[in-house]
Design an enzyme around this catalytic site. Structure first.
Site, mmCIF file in Angstrom:
data_model
loop_
_atom_site.group_PDB
_atom_site.id
_atom_site.type_symbol
_atom_site.label_atom_id
_atom_site.label_comp_id
_atom_site.label_asym_id
_atom_site.label_seq_id
_atom_site.Cartn_x
_atom_site.Cartn_y
_atom_site.Cartn_z
ATOM 1 N N TYR A 68 0.782 -1.247 0.000
ATOM 2 C CA TYR A 68 0.000 0.000 0.000
ATOM 3 C C TYR A 68 0.815 1.300 0.000
ATOM 4 C CZ TYR A 68 -4.155 -2.918 1.045
ATOM 5 O OH TYR A 68 -5.161 -3.845 1.011
ATOM 6 N N GLU A 75 -2.223 13.826 -7.671
ATOM 7 C CA GLU A 75 -1.632 15.161 -7.760
ATOM 8 C C GLU A 75 -0.114 15.088 -7.881
ATOM 9 O OE1 GLU A 75 -3.832 14.016 -5.621
ATOM 10 O OE2 GLU A 75 -5.294 15.542 -5.034
ATOM 11 N N CYS A 115 0.685 15.905 -0.875
ATOM 12 C CA CYS A 115 0.558 16.519 -2.208
ATOM 13 C C CYS A 115 0.644 18.042 -2.100
ATOM 14 C CB CYS A 115 -0.746 16.091 -2.878
ATOM 15 S SG CYS A 115 -0.708 14.359 -3.400
HETATM 16 N N1 THU Z 1 -5.475 10.037 -3.143
HETATM 17 C C1 THU Z 1 -5.112 10.884 -4.158
HETATM 18 O O1 THU Z 1 -4.825 10.463 -5.279
HETATM 19 N N2 THU Z 1 -5.057 12.202 -3.876
HETATM 20 C C2 THU Z 1 -5.332 12.761 -2.666
HETATM 21 O O2 THU Z 1 -5.092 13.942 -2.453
HETATM 22 C C3 THU Z 1 -5.940 11.929 -1.624
HETATM 23 C C4 THU Z 1 -5.813 10.464 -1.817
HETATM 24 C C5 THU Z 1 -5.519 8.600 -3.436
HETATM 25 C C6 THU Z 1 -4.469 7.806 -2.713
HETATM 26 C C7 THU Z 1 -5.104 6.445 -2.656
HETATM 27 O O3 THU Z 1 -4.810 5.760 -3.876
HETATM 28 C C8 THU Z 1 -6.593 6.724 -2.607
HETATM 29 O O4 THU Z 1 -6.760 8.058 -3.043
HETATM 30 C C9 THU Z 1 -7.200 6.574 -1.216
HETATM 31 O O5 THU Z 1 -6.528 7.333 -0.280
#
Ligand code: THU
Length: 160
Positions: A68, A75, A115
């Site tokens: 994980y 982003e 991010c």
């Molecule tokens: N995730 C993003 O891509 N951007 C964010 O700002 C928040 C979370 C993704 C990471 C993971 O693959 C999934 O969303 C659940 O957290």
């Protein structure tokens, strides 16, 4: 003793149809990218689209992994791709959309803390705010005119 206070300001659009034309198109690209995200573990798909100074669009989606923590958010995928493809080119705007396969997301989904820090690196370097438009699957779009609205008191190269 003194106090230091921070405040933030976001613009709220009722719907993506209210966005300026150029940004609406950018959001559509974020949405298309989102739907291609690789998110088999969370079922939470995120897409990001960056409008570059040369009007090219650079995209990114979240890329998960069986281990994980090895996955990466949309982003950062997008902004590192932009840094690799167009080194030093300013970013004019960023659009983000998130969708869950488990429930309808109607509230805007902001970039996570890591991010925000990554985006701030590029904004500090270009010495100009990166407007960030973000939404869920449908509904309101929030606009942060600079990453500073989402990440006050940034740690950056000037602290080193
Ligand atoms: N995730 C993003 O891509 N951007 C964010 O700002 C928040 C979370 C993704 C990471 C993971 O693959 C999934 O969303 C659940 O957290």
């Amino acid at each position: 003793m003194e106090k230091i206070r921070f405040s933030a300001e976001l613009d709220v659009f009722e719907d993506k149809s209210q966005l300026p034309q150029e940004i609406q198109q950018l959001m559509v690209q974020a949405i298309e990218t989102r739907d291609n995200a690789y998110a088999p573990y969370s079922s939470f798909k995120v897409g990001a689209a960056l409008l570059m100074e040369n009007n090219e669009v650079v995209i990114g989606s979240n890329q998960e992994n069986a281990s994980y923590p090895s996955g990466l958010c949309a982003e950062r995928t997008a902004i590192y791709y932009a840094g690799a493809k167009y080194p030093k080119m300013p970013i004019k705007a960023m659009a983000i959309s998130a969708k869950s396969l488990n429930k309808e997301i109607t509230a805007p989904v902001p970039p996570c803390g890591a991010c925000r820090q990554a985006i701030s690196e590029y904004e500090v370097n270009q010495e100009k705010g990166i407007p960030i438009y973000f939404m869920g699957e449908k509904g309101k779009v929030y606009l942060a005119k600079s990453i500073k609205e989402l990440l006050p008191f940034i740690f950056d190269k000037f602290n080193l």
